[in-house]
Design a protein around this motif. Structure first.
Motif, mmCIF file in Angstrom:
data_model
loop_
_atom_site.group_PDB
_atom_site.id
_atom_site.type_symbol
_atom_site.label_atom_id
_atom_site.label_comp_id
_atom_site.label_asym_id
_atom_site.label_seq_id
_atom_site.Cartn_x
_atom_site.Cartn_y
_atom_site.Cartn_z
ATOM 1 N N GLN A 1 -0.816 5.030 0.783
ATOM 2 C CA GLN A 1 -2.241 4.885 0.523
ATOM 3 C C GLN A 1 -3.055 4.743 1.810
ATOM 4 N N ALA B 1 -5.361 -0.844 -4.127
ATOM 5 C CA ALA B 1 -3.916 -0.627 -4.005
ATOM 6 C C ALA B 1 -3.255 -0.664 -5.376
ATOM 7 N N ASP C 1 0.802 -1.226 0.000
ATOM 8 C CA ASP C 1 0.000 0.000 0.000
ATOM 9 C C ASP C 1 0.833 1.273 0.000
ATOM 10 N N GLU C 2 2.081 1.187 -0.406
ATOM 11 C CA GLU C 2 2.928 2.368 -0.516
ATOM 12 C C GLU C 2 3.713 2.308 -1.819
ATOM 13 N N ASP D 1 -4.019 2.432 -7.459
ATOM 14 C CA ASP D 1 -3.338 3.640 -6.994
ATOM 15 C C ASP D 1 -1.859 3.621 -7.364
ATOM 16 N N MET E 1 -6.603 6.204 2.079
ATOM 17 C CA MET E 1 -7.603 5.540 1.246
ATOM 18 C C MET E 1 -8.069 4.228 1.883
ATOM 19 N N HIS E 2 -7.131 3.434 2.360
ATOM 20 C CA HIS E 2 -7.486 2.127 2.922
ATOM 21 C C HIS E 2 -8.115 2.239 4.312
ATOM 22 N N LYS F 1 0.186 6.582 -9.358
ATOM 23 C CA LYS F 1 1.243 7.333 -8.685
ATOM 24 C C LYS F 1 2.659 7.002 -9.151
#
Length: 347
Positions: free
Chosen positions: A32, A47, A11-12, A50, A35-36, A54
């Motif tokens: 993120q 994920a 998630d990053e 995104d 968002m999560h 990005k």
């Protein structure tokens, strides 16, 4: 050699440029978490989408910050696993496409090897061999490290990883996602000694971990507290302190045991949980008594980031390793299966 590193395992979105002579030139990270947080945990499809949005803007930003044109990149490193398969495919696709368009080698990096080597980015890096405690959201392992790719598993969690346990306890306490850092913050308000939680698997030989029982102990303690009166913030803080202390003391006991069994005098902690201040303080006190040394990365390199992938990828690219043309990611990938540095010409 100047390498672009891309991290998209969960998630990053992390991107960095690392130079084998000049060191880390620039790095950027997009999280993120916000968002999560609406869903109480990572939603894999969101994920992946995104990362697509990005990754390229971050690459442009990092190249500009590193004062390096895309044509000045000599290699591409991307996270190939372990992680969420969709998220991994985003970084791998971009990395492989850039590598082919530039005519430079690419390498798929093991996410946990990236974490393990993150302390090498510091001004005073550890020297091999050492014992490493890898503690992240999905992994808890004790590893003997004799060199890059020379890893011997000493012990691991038989159920939940420590990071998972922190996040789940955060949910039990009604804290927002991600729960782990919020549990640690709440524990600062807790009363030492009010609760005494068990130190799992410390009363038996070996270096494995188990945190599922500790998680259940938290749930039962909360239920007992709620039976007599509404659970206050102070109650939650006291329970958070007892939980964190139990995890930290368990790590101290196991890490001391690992140092004594291996005869090594260097301990490295890596992964997201290694940023926990109570853990760092407890392990520092232990290594001083053992006449050993403790190393860890600065907080921004403990969580997922592009710098650790760029560094790990640079070392393997310099040794002549490259990934095949196949777009291959590995959601599950044992760290011990990695070849020693330079022994594999291709993956």
């Amino acid at each position: 050699m100047r390498v672009l590193g891309i991290e998209t395992s969960c998630d990053e979105t992390g991107v960095a440029v690392y130079d084998s002579v000049e060191g880390l030139l620039a790095d950027r990270l997009f999280s993120q978490v916000d968002m999560h947080a609406r869903y109480g945990g990572v939603v894999p499809e969101l994920a992946s989408r995104d990362h697509i949005r990005k990754a390229l803007p971050l690459i442009h930003e990092v190249l500009q910050a590193a004062n390096t044109p895309l044509s000045g990149i000599d290699g591409i490193a991307y996270t190939a696993g372990p992680g969420l398969v969709g998220a991994l495919l985003v970084g791998a696709s971009i990395g492989r496409a850039l590598g082919m368009s530039l005519g430079v080698p690419t390498i798929g990096v093991h996410h946990m090897e990236g974490h393990l080597l993150a302390p090498m980015l510091e001004e005073r890096p550890p020297e091999f061999p050492f014992v490493a405690l890898l503690v992240s959201g999905g992994h808890t392992q004790l590893v003997r490290v004799d060199g890059i790719g020379r890893y011997s598993l000493l012990g691991e969690s038989l159920d939940d990883a420590a990071g998972e346990a922190f996040d789940k306890v955060g949910k039990m306490l009604g804290l927002e996602y991600p729960g782990g850092p919020r549990v640690a913050a709440l524990a600062l308000e807790g009363t030492p000694g009010l609760y005494q939680f068990p130190r799992p698997m410390t009363n038996r030989p070996g270096l494995d971990f188990s945190f599922s029982g500790l998680k259940t102990f938290v749930r039962n303690t909360l239920a007992e507290a709620a039976a007599s009166a509404p659970v206050s913030r102070q109650d939650k803080a006291d329970i958070a302190f007892a939980f964190e202390d139990a995890v930290v003391q368990t790590f101290i006991i196991k890490c001391r045991r690992a140092l004594q069994q291996t005869g090594l005098k260097t301990l490295v902690i890596a992964g997201g949980v290694s940023a926990n201040l109570a853990l760092r303080a407890g392990l520092q006190s232990m290594v001083e008594k053992e006449r050993a040394q403790l190393y860890y990365a600065q907080p921004r390199f403990c969580t997922d980031n592009g710098a650790m992938i760029a560094y790990a990828g640079t070392q393997r690219l310099l040794a002549g390793e490259t990934s095949s043309l196949a777009l291959d990611v590995k959601p599950r990938w044992p760290l011990a299966s990695l070849p020693p540095l330079g022994q594999s010409a291709s993956q």
